[in-house]
Motif scaffolding. Structure first.
Motif, PDB file in Angstrom:
ATOM      1  N   ALA A 195       0.825  -1.208   0.000  1.00 10.04           N
ATOM      2  CA  ALA A 195       0.000   0.000   0.000  1.00 10.04           C
ATOM      3  C   ALA A 195       0.860   1.258   0.000  1.00 10.04           C
ATOM      4  CB  ALA A 195      -0.929  -0.013   1.222  1.00 10.04           C
ATOM      5  N   GLU A 196       1.908   1.266   0.808  1.00 10.54           N
ATOM      6  CA  GLU A 196       2.803   2.422   0.855  1.00 10.54           C
ATOM      7  C   GLU A 196       3.465   2.658  -0.491  1.00 10.54           C
ATOM      8  OE1 GLU A 196       7.104   3.709   2.774  1.00 10.54           O
ATOM      9  OE2 GLU A 196       5.948   2.125   3.767  1.00 10.54           O
ATOM     10  N   ALA A 198       2.475   1.747  -3.433  1.00 12.60           N
ATOM     11  CA  ALA A 198       1.488   2.215  -4.407  1.00 12.60           C
ATOM     12  C   ALA A 198       1.207   3.706  -4.217  1.00 12.60           C
ATOM     13  CB  ALA A 198       0.206   1.400  -4.286  1.00 12.60           C
ATOM     14  N   ARG A 199       1.001   4.131  -2.987  1.00  7.74           N
ATOM     15  CA  ARG A 199       0.725   5.551  -2.728  1.00  7.74           C
ATOM     16  C   ARG A 199       1.881   6.424  -3.184  1.00  7.74           C
ATOM     17  NH1 ARG A 199      -1.318   3.469   2.299  1.00  7.74           N
ATOM     18  NH2 ARG A 199       0.671   4.009   3.289  1.00  7.74           N
ATOM     19  N   GLU A 203       1.880   9.238  -6.168  1.00 11.23           N
ATOM     20  CA  GLU A 203       2.216  10.631  -5.861  1.00 11.23           C
ATOM     21  C   GLU A 203       3.214  11.208  -6.866  1.00 11.23           C
ATOM     22  OE1 GLU A 203       3.608  10.552  -1.859  1.00 11.23           O
ATOM     23  OE2 GLU A 203       1.595  10.279  -0.998  1.00 11.23           O
ATOM     24  N   GLU A 232      -5.719  -1.091  -4.302  1.00 14.39           N
ATOM     25  CA  GLU A 232      -6.596  -0.159  -3.590  1.00 14.39           C
ATOM     26  C   GLU A 232      -6.152   1.289  -3.763  1.00 14.39           C
ATOM     27  OE1 GLU A 232      -8.164   0.661   1.002  1.00 14.39           O
ATOM     28  OE2 GLU A 232      -6.978  -1.128   0.525  1.00 14.39           O
ATOM     29  N   HIS A 233      -4.870   1.493  -4.029  1.00 12.34           N
ATOM     30  CA  HIS A 233      -4.330   2.850  -4.088  1.00 12.34           C
ATOM     31  C   HIS A 233      -3.949   3.278  -5.510  1.00 12.34           C
ATOM     32  CE1 HIS A 233      -4.248   3.087   0.297  1.00 12.34           C
ATOM     33  NE2 HIS A 233      -3.838   1.830   0.269  1.00 12.34           N
TER      34      HIS A 233
END
Length: 365
Positions: A195-196, A198-199, A203, A232-233
Motif C-alpha cells: 500500500a505504501e 502504491a501511494r 504521488e 486499492e491505491h
C-alpha cells in the motif's frame, strides 16, 4: 508524455473491461501480452502475432541493450519496425533480469556482467530510460529493484525505498512525448508495504502502473492480499499491469481484483518443453498415451493448431526432436491465453465473471 487513458466500459465486482488509449493506438483489457525477450516471441514471427490477435508484445531492455544494441534498433525506427510488428510494444526496464544476476547494487544503480560475453555494464534509472527511449516502445517501465521472495522485511524495505527513489529520477529524465512511462509498485508480500509503495508511486505520477515482484516464489494466498493492497491505491483511470504473471488461476484471480494487463514467458516456456494449456488442465503432449489420438490438444480451443493438428502428430514431433512441435505448442498456448482474456472480457460485460473464474479455478487452482 501522454498518459494511457482508460475508459472503463463495464465492471463486475472489481473486475473491469476497459479500452486504453496510447499515443499510437488503443488496446482492450483484460489483456495478455506475449513476451518477445530478444526481439521475437520464441519460434514466432510478427505475422504470427497478428494472426493470434496479440495487441501488445514485450521486449526486454537488458537483452536488447546488449544485443544488438539500442543504437542499431533506433536506426531501424524502433523495436516495432525492427521486428516488422505493427502493433503496440512495451519494454520492461530489464531490472528483473539484472537482479537475477546477483549484481553489485548501490543507491545510484547496479553494476552487472553480460550473460553474453562477461563484459561489465552499469545500469541506472536514467540509463534505463535513455535506452528505452532509443528502443522506441509505446510504453516503457522504470527501473525497479525486485527482491526475491521470501526475503527479510529489511531487504523488501530497501528495495521499496530504492524503487521509489529511482522512479523519481526516471520521471525527471523521460522526454519522449510519444512514449508512456509506467511506474512500478514493490513491497513483497507485505500488505502495508504494498500500500505504501502504491501511494508513493502514484504521488510521483505516471502514465500507468506496474505491480512487480510477485509470482517470484511466494504462494498464491500470499500474493493476492499483497496485490489487493496495492490495487486499492492505484487510480481507476490508468492501466494496472501485473508483471510476469500468466498462469490461468492467477490471471482470473488478479482480474477479479481489478488488474487490467499481464505478461509472462510461461506460455512459450511450456511449449518448448512439450506442455499445453487446456480447458482441462496442463497437458503433457509427449506422453505415450497420445501416440494414436486423433483429437486436438483442446477440443474447446479455437486456435489454428487445434483446428488442424492432432495430439498424435504433436507427440510424434516431440519424440523425434522436431522444432515444429515447440512452435505449434507455443502458438496454441499464446492463443489459448489470449482467448481466456477475451472470454474474461465478455464475462465482465455480461456480469458472469464469477462463473468463469470458478470454472478456471476448478481446473487450475
Amino acid at each position: 508524455m501522454r498518459p494511457v487513458e482508460v475508459e472503463v466500459e463495464a465492471t463486475d465486482g472489481a473486475a473491469r473491461a476497459t479500452t486504453a488509449t496510447t499515443e499510437r493506438g488503443t488496446y482492450t483489457t483484460p489483456l495478455f501480452m506475449p513476451v518477445g525477450t530478444k526481439g521475437a516471441i520464441k519460434y514466432l514471427s510478427a505475422a504470427d502475432y497478428e494472426r493470434l490477435g496479440a495487441q501488445i508484445v514485450l521486449g526486454n531492455t537488458y537483452h536488447l541493450m546488449l544485443r544488438p544494441g539500442p543504437d542499431l534498433i533506433e536506426g531501424f525506427g524502433g523495436l516495432g519496425a525492427f521486428a516488422g510488428w505493427g502493433g503496440l510494444t512495451l519494454t520492461d526496464s530489464g531490472g528483473f533480469q539484472v537482479f537475477s544476476l546477483d549484481p553489485d547494487v548501490d543507491d545510484d544503480g547496479v553494476t552487472f556482467r553480460s550473460t553474453y560475453d562477461g563484459s561489465t555494464h552499469r545500469f541506472t534509472p536514467e540509463r534505463a530510460v535513455a535506452v528505452q527511449e532509443q528502443l522506441g516502445a509505446d510504453v516503457q517501465m522504470v527501473l525497479d529493484q525486485c527482491p526475491p521472495l521470501p526475503s527479510p522485511d529489511a531487504v523488501v524495505r530497501a528495495a521499496l525505498e530504492r524503487t521509489a527513489a529511482w522512479a523519481l529520477r526516471a520521471k525527471a529524465v523521460h522526454t519522449r512525448a510519444d512514449q508512456s512511462l509506467f511506474g512500478i509498485v514493490q513491497g513483497g508480500v507485505s500488505t502495508e508495504m504494498r500500500a505504501e509503495s502504491a501511494r508513493r508511486t502514484v504521488e510521483i505520477g505516471f502514465d500507468g502502473y506496474g505491480i512487480g515482484g510477485l509470482s517470484v516464489g511466494e504462494r498464491r494466498d500470499e500474493m493476492l492480499p499483497a496485490l489487493a493492497a496495492a490495487l486499492e491505491h492505484l487510480p481507476a483511470d490508468r492501466p494496472r499491469y501485473l508483471m510476469g504473471v500468466g498462469d490461468p488461476a492467477s490471471l482470473v484471480e488478479a482480474i477479479a481484483l481489478g488488474v487490467d494487463q499481464f505478461d509472462c514467458v510461461m506460455q512459450t516456456r511450456l511449449g518448448r518443453h512439450g506442455s499445453a494449456l487446456t480447458s482441462t488442465g496442463r497437458f503433457q503432449a509427449k506422453a505415450a498415451r497420445n501416440a494414436e489420438l486423433d483429437e486436438p490438444l483442446d477440443a474447446d480451443c479455437p486456435c489454428e493448431v487445434c483446428a488442424r493438428h492432432s495430439r498424435g502428430y504433436v507427440r510424434h514431433l516431440l519424440q523425434v526432436g522436431e522444432p515444429t512441435a515447440s512452435r505449434l505448442l507455443s502458438i496454441h498456448n499464446i492463443a489459448w491465453t489470449i482467448d481466456l482474456m477475451d472470454r474474461a472480457r465478455a464475462a465482465i460485460v455480461e456480469g458472469t465473471f464469477d462463473r468463469l473464474r470458478a470454472a478456471v479455478l476448478s481446473v487450475w487452482a
